[in-house]
Design an enzyme around this catalytic site. Sequence first.
Site, mmCIF file in Angstrom:
data_model
loop_
_atom_site.group_PDB
_atom_site.id
_atom_site.type_symbol
_atom_site.label_atom_id
_atom_site.label_comp_id
_atom_site.label_asym_id
_atom_site.label_seq_id
_atom_site.Cartn_x
_atom_site.Cartn_y
_atom_site.Cartn_z
ATOM 1 N N ARG A 98 64.130 9.184 -96.800
ATOM 2 C CA ARG A 98 64.827 8.948 -95.534
ATOM 3 C C ARG A 98 64.030 8.072 -94.579
ATOM 4 O O ARG A 98 64.577 7.467 -93.679
ATOM 5 C CB ARG A 98 65.118 10.273 -94.827
ATOM 6 C CG ARG A 98 65.985 11.220 -95.629
ATOM 7 C CD ARG A 98 65.980 12.602 -95.027
ATOM 8 N NE ARG A 98 64.613 13.146 -95.115
ATOM 9 C CZ ARG A 98 64.201 14.238 -94.496
ATOM 10 N NH1 ARG A 98 65.017 14.906 -93.717
ATOM 11 N NH2 ARG A 98 62.966 14.673 -94.641
ATOM 12 N N GLN B 251 53.210 9.152 -66.862
ATOM 13 C CA GLN B 251 54.203 8.077 -66.878
ATOM 14 C C GLN B 251 54.185 7.401 -68.243
ATOM 15 O O GLN B 251 53.145 7.304 -68.878
ATOM 16 C CB GLN B 251 53.829 7.072 -65.778
ATOM 17 C CG GLN B 251 54.847 6.006 -65.480
ATOM 18 C CD GLN B 251 54.468 5.243 -64.217
ATOM 19 O OE1 GLN B 251 54.346 5.816 -63.138
ATOM 20 N NE2 GLN B 251 54.271 3.950 -64.351
ATOM 21 N N HIS C 295 44.263 -6.364 -66.923
ATOM 22 C CA HIS C 295 44.672 -5.530 -65.796
ATOM 23 C C HIS C 295 43.940 -4.188 -65.759
ATOM 24 O O HIS C 295 43.578 -3.652 -66.802
ATOM 25 C CB HIS C 295 46.171 -5.231 -65.875
ATOM 26 C CG HIS C 295 47.016 -6.443 -65.957
ATOM 27 N ND1 HIS C 295 48.173 -6.483 -66.698
ATOM 28 C CD2 HIS C 295 46.897 -7.673 -65.399
ATOM 29 C CE1 HIS C 295 48.730 -7.684 -66.586
ATOM 30 N NE2 HIS C 295 47.962 -8.422 -65.819
ATOM 31 N N LYS D 86 45.020 4.952 -70.738
ATOM 32 C CA LYS D 86 46.247 4.462 -71.356
ATOM 33 C C LYS D 86 46.199 4.698 -72.860
ATOM 34 O O LYS D 86 45.127 4.678 -73.463
ATOM 35 C CB LYS D 86 46.403 2.946 -71.169
ATOM 36 C CG LYS D 86 46.550 2.463 -69.765
ATOM 37 C CD LYS D 86 46.654 0.931 -69.759
ATOM 38 C CE LYS D 86 46.627 0.373 -68.380
ATOM 39 N NZ LYS D 86 46.624 -1.097 -68.366
ATOM 40 N N HIS E 274 42.597 -4.173 -69.406
ATOM 41 C CA HIS E 274 43.419 -4.237 -70.618
ATOM 42 C C HIS E 274 44.351 -5.440 -70.571
ATOM 43 O O HIS E 274 44.872 -5.801 -69.516
ATOM 44 C CB HIS E 274 44.264 -2.959 -70.734
ATOM 45 C CG HIS E 274 45.290 -3.039 -71.816
ATOM 46 N ND1 HIS E 274 46.643 -3.173 -71.544
ATOM 47 C CD2 HIS E 274 45.174 -3.051 -73.155
ATOM 48 C CE1 HIS E 274 47.304 -3.229 -72.688
ATOM 49 N NE2 HIS E 274 46.434 -3.156 -73.678
ATOM 50 N N TYR F 215 53.508 2.194 -73.517
ATOM 51 C CA TYR F 215 52.302 2.703 -72.869
ATOM 52 C C TYR F 215 52.515 4.148 -72.442
ATOM 53 O O TYR F 215 53.535 4.464 -71.840
ATOM 54 C CB TYR F 215 52.018 1.963 -71.562
ATOM 55 C CG TYR F 215 51.744 0.508 -71.605
ATOM 56 C CD1 TYR F 215 50.455 0.041 -71.451
ATOM 57 C CD2 TYR F 215 52.775 -0.416 -71.733
ATOM 58 C CE1 TYR F 215 50.187 -1.319 -71.437
ATOM 59 C CE2 TYR F 215 52.526 -1.771 -71.725
ATOM 60 C CZ TYR F 215 51.232 -2.214 -71.566
ATOM 61 O OH TYR F 215 50.966 -3.548 -71.556
ATOM 62 N N ASP G 7 48.462 -13.548 -63.388
ATOM 63 C CA ASP G 7 47.382 -13.530 -64.377
ATOM 64 C C ASP G 7 46.580 -14.827 -64.391
ATOM 65 O O ASP G 7 45.404 -14.822 -64.743
ATOM 66 C CB ASP G 7 47.931 -13.226 -65.773
ATOM 67 C CG ASP G 7 48.347 -11.769 -65.917
ATOM 68 O OD1 ASP G 7 47.954 -10.947 -65.059
ATOM 69 O OD2 ASP G 7 49.056 -11.453 -66.884
#
Length: 191
Positions: free
Chosen positions: A23, A46, A62, A72, A119, A132, A169
């Site tokens: 499956r 989150q 970041h 994270k 990151h 994330y 950025d």
Amino acid sequence: MLVHPTPLQGAALLEMEPISDNRGYFARSFCKKTLAEHGLSFNMVQANTAFNRHRDTLRGMHYQKPPYCEDKIVTCTQGAIYDVIIDLNEDSPTYCQWYGINLTEDNNLSLYIPKGFAHGYLTLTDNAGIHYLVSEYYTPSHESGVRWNDPAFGIEWPNRDSLLLSMKDEKWGNFDKTAGGLFVTEGVIHE
């Protein structure tokens, strides 16, 4: 779920162990108990998703400033990315060192990124999707970053002809190692 160390202090690769049959498969992608057994504390508040239409999209580097620094866990759910982290913890033996790894929809890997790390990633395919898990709420007033090509770090990105970057950025400044960045002392993050 397996936990593998990386060359950077506190960061880890998480590997799913799929149980397959005709499956498809089933696998744990997150287990707080397994992380704790490896000395990694993670309290998710989150979950975020990013989608990138085009190959050679670069997002990063970041981080959130104290007191809103975040752990994270990053997973590529579609396509492939080259995921990069930089240790900005001033008291770390791997301070200002970087680590990069290919995360793909097929390799069953996720990257655990501790507080005090920058990151970013480069998409290696069109239509790359990233998921994330984060330990802190997004706080725009404490968002920051360093330049993806800052000579202070010397990140070796895969060769690309042209990159798709956001204006934000493109504008991150050079990092001054002597001025210090983020650092952790006895579990307290300072700036």
